[in-house]
Scaffold this active site. Structure first.
Site, PDB file in Angstrom:
ATOM      1  N   ARG A   1      30.718  65.640  30.800  1.00 13.42           N
ATOM      2  CA  ARG A   1      30.444  64.531  31.705  1.00 13.42           C
ATOM      3  C   ARG A   1      29.763  63.345  31.008  1.00 13.42           C
ATOM      4  O   ARG A   1      30.185  62.189  31.151  1.00 13.42           O
ATOM      5  CB  ARG A   1      29.515  64.978  32.856  1.00 13.42           C
ATOM      6  CG  ARG A   1      30.219  65.638  33.992  1.00 13.42           C
ATOM      7  CD  ARG A   1      29.360  66.749  34.529  1.00 13.42           C
ATOM      8  NE  ARG A   1      29.263  67.788  33.519  1.00 13.42           N
ATOM      9  CZ  ARG A   1      30.142  68.783  33.414  1.00 13.42           C
ATOM     10  NH1 ARG A   1      31.094  68.908  34.276  1.00 13.42           N
ATOM     11  NH2 ARG A   1      30.046  69.678  32.429  1.00 13.42           N
ATOM     12  N   THR A   2      28.699  63.609  30.284  1.00 18.46           N
ATOM     13  CA  THR A   2      27.881  62.498  29.781  1.00 18.46           C
ATOM     14  C   THR A   2      28.662  61.665  28.764  1.00 18.46           C
ATOM     15  O   THR A   2      28.717  60.436  28.857  1.00 18.46           O
ATOM     16  CB  THR A   2      26.578  63.039  29.163  1.00 18.46           C
ATOM     17  OG1 THR A   2      25.986  63.939  30.086  1.00 18.46           O
ATOM     18  CG2 THR A   2      25.607  61.916  28.854  1.00 18.46           C
TER      19      THR A   2
ATOM     20  N   ARG B   1      22.863  62.418  21.976  1.00 17.65           N
ATOM     21  CA  ARG B   1      22.474  63.731  22.524  1.00 17.65           C
ATOM     22  C   ARG B   1      22.131  64.628  21.338  1.00 17.65           C
ATOM     23  O   ARG B   1      22.908  64.738  20.394  1.00 17.65           O
ATOM     24  CB  ARG B   1      23.603  64.362  23.336  1.00 17.65           C
ATOM     25  CG  ARG B   1      23.306  65.808  23.692  1.00 17.65           C
ATOM     26  CD  ARG B   1      24.258  66.391  24.691  1.00 17.65           C
ATOM     27  NE  ARG B   1      24.039  65.825  26.007  1.00 17.65           N
ATOM     28  CZ  ARG B   1      24.617  66.288  27.113  1.00 17.65           C
ATOM     29  NH1 ARG B   1      25.437  67.323  27.051  1.00 17.65           N
ATOM     30  NH2 ARG B   1      24.376  65.733  28.276  1.00 17.65           N
TER      31      ARG B   1
ATOM     32  N   HIS C   1      16.832  63.929  30.327  1.00 15.77           N
ATOM     33  CA  HIS C   1      18.222  63.447  30.456  1.00 15.77           C
ATOM     34  C   HIS C   1      18.176  62.315  31.495  1.00 15.77           C
ATOM     35  O   HIS C   1      18.608  62.457  32.635  1.00 15.77           O
ATOM     36  CB  HIS C   1      19.096  64.609  30.916  1.00 15.77           C
ATOM     37  CG  HIS C   1      20.571  64.366  30.805  1.00 15.77           C
ATOM     38  ND1 HIS C   1      21.132  63.127  30.531  1.00 15.77           N
ATOM     39  CD2 HIS C   1      21.627  65.231  30.929  1.00 15.77           C
ATOM     40  CE1 HIS C   1      22.451  63.252  30.494  1.00 15.77           C
ATOM     41  NE2 HIS C   1      22.776  64.513  30.734  1.00 15.77           N
TER      42      HIS C   1
ATOM     43  N   LYS D   1      25.602  67.137   5.222  1.00 14.81           N
ATOM     44  CA  LYS D   1      25.190  66.945   3.809  1.00 14.81           C
ATOM     45  C   LYS D   1      23.686  66.705   3.723  1.00 14.81           C
ATOM     46  O   LYS D   1      23.166  66.429   2.649  1.00 14.81           O
ATOM     47  CB  LYS D   1      25.925  65.742   3.216  1.00 14.81           C
ATOM     48  CG  LYS D   1      27.429  65.826   3.314  1.00 14.81           C
ATOM     49  CD  LYS D   1      28.046  64.488   2.859  1.00 14.81           C
ATOM     50  CE  LYS D   1      29.449  64.330   3.403  1.00 14.81           C
ATOM     51  NZ  LYS D   1      29.894  62.941   3.375  1.00 14.81           N
TER      52      LYS D   1
HETATM   53  N1   CP Z   1      25.460  66.873  33.325  1.00 12.54           N
HETATM   54  C1   CP Z   1      25.709  66.875  31.998  1.00 12.54           C
HETATM   55  O1   CP Z   1      24.876  66.455  31.185  1.00 12.54           O
HETATM   56  O2   CP Z   1      26.911  67.420  31.656  1.00 12.54           O
HETATM   57  P1   CP Z   1      27.496  67.484  30.190  1.00 12.54           P
HETATM   58  O3   CP Z   1      26.628  68.460  29.412  1.00 12.54           O
HETATM   59  O4   CP Z   1      28.908  67.963  30.335  1.00 12.54           O
HETATM   60  O5   CP Z   1      27.407  66.120  29.584  1.00 12.54           O
END
Ligand code: CP
Length: 309
Positions: A57-58, A108, A136, A87
Site C-alpha cells: 500500500r504505502t 521505509r 508511520h 556493499k
Molecule cells: N499499511 C501499510 O503500511 O501497508 P504496506 O506495508 O503494504 O505498505
C-alpha cells in the site's frame, strides 16, 4: 503550525486546522480527476521511494500519488538487497546521493529513527514511510481522514485499538493525532506481552486522554466502539517463532463479533491482515479497511502537493 519540511512523526501535526485543510485537499483529489490532469502541479518533480522493508500500500500509493500529480518516481522496493547498502553504504550517504536526483524521499526502514536521521542531513523533504516499531505518520493521516469521511466527526469517539500495540507503528502515530480532538476515549486491547509501550501511555496521560487497557476483546468494548481498529501481530518483530505463535491468533474478528458493533461503527485495519479479521467480515458494511487503503492515495497526494508544489 510551522510549515513542515520533513514528515517524520505524527506529533508534528499538532494543529487540527492544518489537518482539516489537508483533508479538504485530499477530498479535492478524490473528487476531481480533471483537477489533477489539468494542473499537474508536480510536473518535473521526482519522488524517490527507498524501501528497506516490504510494502504494498504505502509504496504503490506514494508512487501513484506522485504520478497522478504529474511527477515522476525513482523506486527501490528492496533497498536492503538491491542497492549499494549491500556493499556497506550508510543511510546518510545514500540520502546524500539520492537527494541529488530526487526532490523528495519517502523512506521505509527496519530501524526506528532512520527517517529522522535522514532528515538531519537531507536537503530535500524526507517522508517517514514506516521506521521499524517507531511510527508511520502517513498511515495515521490516512486513518484520521478515513474516520472523518466515514463518521463525519473526530470528537466524542470511542476508539478500540486491538492487537499488537507494542510493535504496531500505525498505532504509535494514530494516538497523537486522535488526541488533538475532544472527548476521544481509547480501549487498548492486547496480550500483556504486546501492551502499548510506556512512552505512548505516558503521552496519553500527558494529554489527559481517557483510556482503559485489557487483554479481553469483550462485549462491552465491541458494543461501545465507534471505531474498532484491528492490527496485525507483527511477526517480523519477534525474537522467536514460539513467542509469535503464542500470541498470533489472540484476536480474530468474525462475522458474529462484527455484528455486535453499533450499526454505524467502522472496522479499520492498516493491512496487510493475516488471521485477525475473517474474510467473512469483508461484506459487512462496517468494514472500512479497503476504503481506508484507497484513502491513502488521496492523503499522500495532498501531502506531496503540500511539500513540493
Ligand atoms: N499499511 C501499510 O503500511 O501497508 P504496506 O506495508 O503494504 O505498505
Amino acid at each position: 503550525m510551522e510549515r513542515l519540511k520533513h514528515v517524520i512523526s505524527a506529533r508534528q501535526f499538532d494543529d487540527p486546522e492544518f489537518l482539516l485543510g489537508l483533508f479538504e485537499s485530499a477530498n479535492a483529489m478524490d473528487r476531481d480527476d480533471k483537477f489533477r490532469a489539468l494542473t499537474d502541479p508536480l510536473r518535473g518533480r521526482i519522488l524517490a521511494t527507498l524501501f528497506y522493508e516490504p510494502s504494498t500500500r504505502t509504496r504503490f500509493s506514494f508512487e501513484a500519488a506522485m504520478q497522478k500529480l504529474g511527477g515522476g518516481v525513482l523506486t527501490a522496493e528492496n533497498m536492503r538487497e538491491s542497492s549499494s547498502a549491500t556493499k556497506g553504504e550508510t543511510i546518510a550517504d545514500t540520502v546524500r546521493i539520492v537527494s541529488g536526483y530526487a526532490d523528495a524521499i519517502a523512506i521505509r526502514h527496519f530501524e526506528q529513527g532512520t527517517a529522522a536521521e535522514a532528515a538531519r542531513i537531507s536537503p530535500v523533504p524526507i517522508i517517514n514511510a514506516g521506521d521499524g516499531v517507531g511510527e508511520h505518520p502517513t498511515q495515521a493521516l490516512t486513518d484520521v481522514y478515513t474516520i472523518k469521511k466515514e463518521l463525519g466527526r473526530l470528537s466524542g469517539l470511542r476508539v478500540a485499538l486491538v492487537g499488537d500495540l507494542l510493535n504496531g507503528r500505525t498505532i504509535h502515530s494514530l494516538l497523537p493525532l486522535l488526541c488533538l480532538y475532544k472527548d476521544v476515549q481509547f480501549d487498548l486491547i492486547s496480550p500483556w506481552q504486546l501492551r502499548l509501550p510506556l512512552k505512548h501511555r505516558e503521552y496519553l496521560l500527558e494529554k489527559h486522554a481517557t483510556f482503559r487497557e485489557s487483554e479481553k476483546l469483550g462485549s462491552e468494548v465491541l458494543e461501545q466502539a465507534d471505531v474498532l481498529y484491528i492490527t496485525r501481530v507483527q511477526k517480523e518483530r519477534f525474537a522467536s517463532a514460539e513467542e509469535y505463535e503464542s500470541v498470533k491468533d489472540a484476536y480474530i474478528l468474525d462475522a458474529a463479533m462484527a455484528n455486535r458493533l453499533k450499526p454505524e461503527a467502522i472496522i479499520m485495519h492498516a493491512l496487510p491482515r493475516v488471521n485477525e479479521i475473517s474474510p467473512e467480515v469483508d461484506d459487512n458494511a462496517r468494514a472500512a479497511y479497503f476504503r481506508q487503503a484507497k484513502n491513502g492515495l488521496y492523503i499522500r497526494m495532498a501531502l506531496l502537493k503540500y511539500l513540493l508544489a
